[in-house]
Design a protein around this motif. Structure first.
Motif, mmCIF file in Angstrom:
data_model
loop_
_atom_site.group_PDB
_atom_site.id
_atom_site.type_symbol
_atom_site.label_atom_id
_atom_site.label_comp_id
_atom_site.label_asym_id
_atom_site.label_seq_id
_atom_site.Cartn_x
_atom_site.Cartn_y
_atom_site.Cartn_z
ATOM 1 N N GLU A 82 0.998 -1.274 0.153
ATOM 2 C CA GLU A 82 -0.048 0.040 0.119
ATOM 3 C C GLU A 82 0.760 1.259 -0.008
ATOM 4 O O GLU A 82 2.011 1.111 0.706
ATOM 5 C CB GLU A 82 -0.955 0.003 1.125
ATOM 6 C CG GLU A 82 -2.056 -1.114 1.234
ATOM 7 C CD GLU A 82 -2.909 -0.869 0.301
ATOM 8 O OE1 GLU A 82 -3.519 0.106 -0.055
ATOM 9 O OE2 GLU A 82 -3.349 -1.986 -0.497
ATOM 10 N N ILE A 83 0.669 2.472 -0.354
ATOM 11 C CA ILE A 83 1.097 3.501 -0.681
ATOM 12 C C ILE A 83 1.318 4.189 0.780
ATOM 13 O O ILE A 83 2.341 4.689 1.056
ATOM 14 C CB ILE A 83 0.523 4.603 -1.407
ATOM 15 C CG1 ILE A 83 0.611 3.898 -2.893
ATOM 16 C CG2 ILE A 83 1.121 5.991 -1.461
ATOM 17 C CD1 ILE A 83 -0.402 4.954 -3.836
ATOM 18 N N ALA A 84 0.590 3.925 1.709
ATOM 19 C CA ALA A 84 0.707 4.230 2.993
ATOM 20 C C ALA A 84 1.787 3.545 3.719
ATOM 21 O O ALA A 84 2.170 4.271 4.721
ATOM 22 C CB ALA A 84 -0.661 4.004 3.973
ATOM 23 N N ALA A 106 3.441 1.306 -5.446
ATOM 24 C CA ALA A 106 4.638 0.935 -4.350
ATOM 25 C C ALA A 106 4.792 -0.314 -4.490
ATOM 26 O O ALA A 106 3.992 -1.348 -4.362
ATOM 27 C CB ALA A 106 4.546 1.787 -3.015
ATOM 28 N N PHE A 107 5.949 -0.693 -4.430
ATOM 29 C CA PHE A 107 6.566 -2.250 -4.343
ATOM 30 C C PHE A 107 7.681 -2.330 -3.359
ATOM 31 O O PHE A 107 8.399 -1.404 -3.097
ATOM 32 C CB PHE A 107 6.860 -2.564 -5.647
ATOM 33 C CG PHE A 107 5.786 -2.708 -6.652
ATOM 34 C CD1 PHE A 107 4.911 -3.700 -6.761
ATOM 35 C CD2 PHE A 107 5.449 -1.581 -7.510
ATOM 36 C CE1 PHE A 107 3.923 -3.477 -7.818
ATOM 37 C CE2 PHE A 107 4.491 -1.402 -8.363
ATOM 38 C CZ PHE A 107 3.775 -2.489 -8.672
ATOM 39 N N PHE A 108 7.742 -3.249 -2.702
ATOM 40 C CA PHE A 108 8.936 -3.622 -1.649
ATOM 41 C C PHE A 108 9.666 -5.034 -2.120
ATOM 42 O O PHE A 108 8.978 -5.872 -2.620
ATOM 43 C CB PHE A 108 8.264 -3.759 -0.311
ATOM 44 C CG PHE A 108 9.369 -4.015 0.572
ATOM 45 C CD1 PHE A 108 10.350 -3.123 1.162
ATOM 46 C CD2 PHE A 108 9.567 -5.430 1.507
ATOM 47 C CE1 PHE A 108 11.253 -3.189 2.175
ATOM 48 C CE2 PHE A 108 10.626 -5.607 2.266
ATOM 49 C CZ PHE A 108 11.613 -4.671 2.484
ATOM 50 N N TYR A 114 12.745 -0.138 -2.315
ATOM 51 C CA TYR A 114 11.322 0.139 -2.766
ATOM 52 C C TYR A 114 11.235 0.657 -4.399
ATOM 53 O O TYR A 114 12.305 1.194 -4.837
ATOM 54 C CB TYR A 114 10.739 1.216 -2.202
ATOM 55 C CG TYR A 114 10.620 0.857 -0.592
ATOM 56 C CD1 TYR A 114 9.550 0.401 -0.117
ATOM 57 C CD2 TYR A 114 11.730 1.020 0.436
ATOM 58 C CE1 TYR A 114 9.179 0.069 1.222
ATOM 59 C CE2 TYR A 114 11.634 0.654 1.589
ATOM 60 C CZ TYR A 114 10.119 0.042 2.073
ATOM 61 O OH TYR A 114 10.242 -0.241 3.350
ATOM 62 N N LYS A 115 10.353 0.051 -4.860
ATOM 63 C CA LYS A 115 10.084 0.636 -6.435
ATOM 64 C C LYS A 115 8.854 1.559 -6.240
ATOM 65 O O LYS A 115 7.846 0.994 -5.981
ATOM 66 C CB LYS A 115 9.723 -0.656 -7.081
ATOM 67 C CG LYS A 115 9.335 -0.242 -8.587
ATOM 68 C CD LYS A 115 9.070 -1.745 -9.443
ATOM 69 C CE LYS A 115 8.640 -1.646 -10.673
ATOM 70 N NZ LYS A 115 8.538 -2.887 -11.319
#
Length: 143
Positions: A82-84, A106-108, A114-115
């Protein structure tokens, strides 16, 4: 009677000899042709074996390269978050450096990077990579 047979064979001796010689020559020519074709077939078979060994070596090296790439992809595999959940430092860096874009995704990654996908006007998108401290990371293929 034997005398007539003798005369018959004696007169036709050269004929029988030439026929016998011709048949023998035909057989020798056939034997030579068969031997040459067998030897040639073995040579072709050996060449095919060598070619197949080369193909197998190429396939093995290709498979090794694919395994390396899969390993790298597994290391850099990003999971969507999540963006949060983004660290505040990354959000601040986006606001500071990309005023006209907003965070779209957003990606982890397992390696703690982070992407971030940014989107702006007219569906302009930009993909960025960042550390948890908000520092931008350039991908390996960019200089």
């Amino acid at each position: 009677m034997i005398f007539f047979l003798f005369l018959f064979f004696w007169n036709n001796y050269s004929y029988f000899y030439s026929v016998l010689k011709l048949n023998l020559m035909k057989k020798i020519a056939m034997i030579i042709a068969v031997v040459i074709s067998v030897i040639s077939a073995q040579g072709i078979s050996a060449q095919q074996d060598l070619a197949m060994n080369g193909i197998y070596e190429e396939l093995n090296s290709f498979n090794n390269e694919l395994e390396k790439l899969n390993h790298l992809l597994e290391q850099n595999e990003y999971t969507e978050i999540e963006i949060a959940e983004l660290p505040v430092a990354i959000v601040d860096a986006v606001v500071r450096d990309y005023v006209d874009l907003h965070i779209y995704g957003a990606f982890f990654s397992k390696d703690n990077t982070y992407k971030v996908i940014l989107k702006g006007d007219k569906n302009k998108t930009k993909t960025l990579f960042a550390s948890a401290k908000g520092q931008w990371i350039k991908p390996d293929n960019e200089s």
